[in-house]
Design an enzyme around this catalytic site. Structure first.
Site, PDB file in Angstrom:
ATOM      1  N   LYS A 176     -24.124 -53.910  49.991  1.00  0.00           N
ATOM      2  CA  LYS A 176     -24.008 -52.272  49.358  1.00  0.00           C
ATOM      3  C   LYS A 176     -22.025 -52.287  49.242  1.00  0.00           C
ATOM      4  CE  LYS A 176     -25.984 -49.081  51.374  1.00  0.00           C
ATOM      5  NZ  LYS A 176     -27.180 -50.547  51.922  1.00  0.00           N
ATOM      6  N   THR A 177     -22.059 -52.105  50.565  1.00  0.00           N
ATOM      7  CA  THR A 177     -20.465 -52.837  50.669  1.00  0.00           C
ATOM      8  C   THR A 177     -19.490 -53.530  49.515  1.00  0.00           C
ATOM      9  OG1 THR A 177     -20.427 -51.723  52.895  1.00  0.00           O
ATOM     10  CG2 THR A 177     -18.292 -52.812  52.860  1.00  0.00           C
ATOM     11  N   ASN A 217     -31.274 -50.921  50.529  1.00  0.00           N
ATOM     12  CA  ASN A 217     -31.519 -51.012  51.865  1.00  0.00           C
ATOM     13  C   ASN A 217     -30.421 -50.758  52.555  1.00  0.00           C
ATOM     14  OD1 ASN A 217     -33.043 -50.460  54.310  1.00  0.00           O
ATOM     15  ND2 ASN A 217     -34.687 -51.990  53.351  1.00  0.00           N
ATOM     16  N   ILE A 218     -30.700 -50.548  53.536  1.00  0.00           N
ATOM     17  CA  ILE A 218     -29.684 -50.941  54.764  1.00  0.00           C
ATOM     18  C   ILE A 218     -29.799 -52.510  54.542  1.00  0.00           C
ATOM     19  CG2 ILE A 218     -29.047 -51.051  57.440  1.00  0.00           C
ATOM     20  CD1 ILE A 218     -31.398 -48.784  57.728  1.00  0.00           C
ATOM     21  N   GLU A 259     -20.836 -45.901  46.760  1.00  0.00           N
ATOM     22  CA  GLU A 259     -22.089 -45.869  48.140  1.00  0.00           C
ATOM     23  C   GLU A 259     -22.562 -44.961  48.724  1.00  0.00           C
ATOM     24  OE1 GLU A 259     -20.135 -49.154  50.774  1.00  0.00           O
ATOM     25  OE2 GLU A 259     -21.745 -48.853  52.016  1.00  0.00           O
ATOM     26  N   ARG A 260     -24.049 -45.412  48.131  1.00  0.00           N
ATOM     27  CA  ARG A 260     -25.070 -44.389  48.160  1.00  0.00           C
ATOM     28  C   ARG A 260     -24.640 -43.146  47.511  1.00  0.00           C
ATOM     29  NH1 ARG A 260     -29.418 -46.400  50.376  1.00  0.00           N
ATOM     30  NH2 ARG A 260     -29.299 -47.833  52.315  1.00  0.00           N
ATOM     31  N   GLU A 290     -19.332 -45.928  51.707  1.00  0.00           N
ATOM     32  CA  GLU A 290     -19.609 -45.202  52.690  1.00  0.00           C
ATOM     33  C   GLU A 290     -19.095 -44.899  53.948  1.00  0.00           C
ATOM     34  OE1 GLU A 290     -24.657 -44.610  53.106  1.00  0.00           O
ATOM     35  OE2 GLU A 290     -24.042 -46.811  54.662  1.00  0.00           O
ATOM     36  N   TYR A 306     -30.078 -42.790  65.896  1.00  0.00           N
ATOM     37  CA  TYR A 306     -31.044 -44.025  66.796  1.00  0.00           C
ATOM     38  C   TYR A 306     -31.439 -43.438  68.256  1.00  0.00           C
ATOM     39  CZ  TYR A 306     -30.546 -46.070  61.997  1.00  0.00           C
ATOM     40  OH  TYR A 306     -30.767 -47.138  60.857  1.00  0.00           O
TER      41      TYR A 306
HETATM   42  N1  DCP Z   1     -28.077 -44.458  57.150  1.00  0.00           N
HETATM   43  C1  DCP Z   1     -29.414 -43.443  57.687  1.00  0.00           C
HETATM   44  N2  DCP Z   1     -29.220 -41.690  56.535  1.00  0.00           N
HETATM   45  C2  DCP Z   1     -28.594 -41.840  55.606  1.00  0.00           C
HETATM   46  C3  DCP Z   1     -28.113 -43.689  55.170  1.00  0.00           C
HETATM   47  C4  DCP Z   1     -27.625 -44.290  55.965  1.00  0.00           C
HETATM   48  O1  DCP Z   1     -29.823 -42.515  58.392  1.00  0.00           O
HETATM   49  N3  DCP Z   1     -29.058 -41.374  54.752  1.00  0.00           N
HETATM   50  C5  DCP Z   1     -28.351 -45.095  58.433  1.00  0.00           C
HETATM   51  C6  DCP Z   1     -28.821 -46.490  58.402  1.00  0.00           C
HETATM   52  C7  DCP Z   1     -27.910 -47.385  58.238  1.00  0.00           C
HETATM   53  C8  DCP Z   1     -26.943 -46.589  58.311  1.00  0.00           C
HETATM   54  O2  DCP Z   1     -26.774 -45.026  58.123  1.00  0.00           O
HETATM   55  O3  DCP Z   1     -28.207 -47.536  59.815  1.00  0.00           O
HETATM   56  C9  DCP Z   1     -26.144 -47.568  57.112  1.00  0.00           C
HETATM   57  O4  DCP Z   1     -26.773 -47.553  56.109  1.00  0.00           O
HETATM   58  P1  DCP Z   1     -26.829 -47.885  54.098  1.00  0.00           P
HETATM   59  O5  DCP Z   1     -28.256 -48.357  54.276  1.00  0.00           O
HETATM   60  O6  DCP Z   1     -26.029 -46.300  54.474  1.00  0.00           O
HETATM   61  O7  DCP Z   1     -25.509 -48.730  55.057  1.00  0.00           O
HETATM   62  P2  DCP Z   1     -25.094 -50.491  55.386  1.00  0.00           P
HETATM   63  O8  DCP Z   1     -24.079 -50.124  56.300  1.00  0.00           O
HETATM   64  O9  DCP Z   1     -26.275 -50.879  55.568  1.00  0.00           O
HETATM   65  O10 DCP Z   1     -25.042 -50.436  53.708  1.00  0.00           O
HETATM   66  P3  DCP Z   1     -24.860 -52.435  52.915  1.00  0.00           P
HETATM   67  O11 DCP Z   1     -25.187 -53.002  54.334  1.00  0.00           O
HETATM   68  O12 DCP Z   1     -25.822 -52.701  52.252  1.00  0.00           O
HETATM   69  O13 DCP Z   1     -23.199 -52.695  53.014  1.00  0.00           O
END
Ligand code: DCP
Length: 233
Positions: free
Chosen positions: A36-37, A31-32, A106-107, A54, A72
């Site tokens: 992951k990072t 999940n967000i 990542e992703r 990512e 958003y």
């Molecule tokens: N996002 C999206 N659609 C996607 C991939 C990501 O709308 N196909 C959005 C959701 C978040 C932002 O991009 O607002 C980054 O989301 P990720 O979950 O991919 O990355 P994070 O930075 O949240 O990862 P983490 O905190 O796990 O390192």
């Protein structure tokens, strides 16, 4: 002699990588705000792994345009544009050559399609015709372009936990993200990686408890090291 030994070892690894013709490829999903990072960065200490974080910064600045923010603020207008750019950046990462035996990414195109685009389809954020175009692109790529995946690391986290993390990290675009959205994304990850409701799950899944806080999570990450590193011959 020691130097020659090291050079010999490196040359052997390179030769083996090119013989195997592709790296052992690991996708990091969750999940967000699931970490992951942080997970990917944990593997910085190992030299045989290419780390592909990512491209959020690319999404925040495409020729000066912040697509993440536009998406958003006005999803009905921008979600399709945003997801088509995400797919392009993901495809570029899937196809990026590496000189190491292991590639940690990542992703993926898969979570974009099965979690984010799927949510937009279900909620009606995108028009069915827009969904059809994104889905056709996904099917075409999946059919025609080799995307190799050997393992998926699933950072499984409780939605309320990631909600708090997102609030604390305060990425400006994500201020409007409600808990209900994280709950929906959580179910979509579960459906894809645990319940396997989609025909396609391109590799075995290694599940990691991502609820733990930073002080404890390193131990949890270490548990996955051998599965990833044993590929680095
Ligand atoms: N996002 C999206 N659609 C996607 C991939 C990501 O709308 N196909 C959005 C959701 C978040 C932002 O991009 O607002 C980054 O989301 P990720 O979950 O991919 O990355 P994070 O930075 O949240 O990862 P983490 O905190 O796990 O390192």
């Amino acid at each position: 002699l020691r130097r020659i030994g090291i050079l010999y070892e490196k040359a052997t690894k390179l030769a083996m990588t090119s013989l195997n013709s592709r790296p052992f490829t690991v996708l990091v999903e969750g999940n967000i705000g699931s970490g992951k990072t942080t997970f990917v960065e944990h593997f910085k200490q190992f030299e045989d792994i290419s780390l592909l974080t990512e491209p959020v910064e690319e999404w925040r600045n495409l020729r000066g345009w912040n697509l993440l923010d536009l998406m958003y603020k006005d999803p009905a207008k921008w979600a399709m544009t945003f997801q088509s750019y995400v797919a392009m950046t993901m495809l570029e990462m899937h196809r990026r050559p590496t000189s190491t035996p292991v590639k940690l990414m990542e992703r993926s195109l898969y979570s974009a399609r099965y979690c984010f685009v799927e949510h937009m389809r279900k909620e009606g954020t995108i028009h069915p015709a827009q969904f059809a175009v994104l889905d056709e692109w996904f099917r075409f790529i999946d059919r025609e372009i080799p995307i190799e995946v050997d393992l998926i690391v699933y950072l499984r986290a409780t939605p309320s936990v990631v909600y708090e993390r997102i609030r604390k990290r305060a990425r400006s675009e994500e201020q409007c993200v409600p808990l209900s959205y994280l709950e929906a994304l959580h179910s979509l990850h579960e459906n894809w990686l645990v319940n396997r409701t989609h025909a396609e799950c391109p590799a075995p899944v290694l599940m990691i408890d991502a609820d733990l806080d930073l002080s404890q999570i390193t131990e949890e990450y270490k548990k996955s090291e051998h599965q990833i590193l044993r590929q680095a011959v």
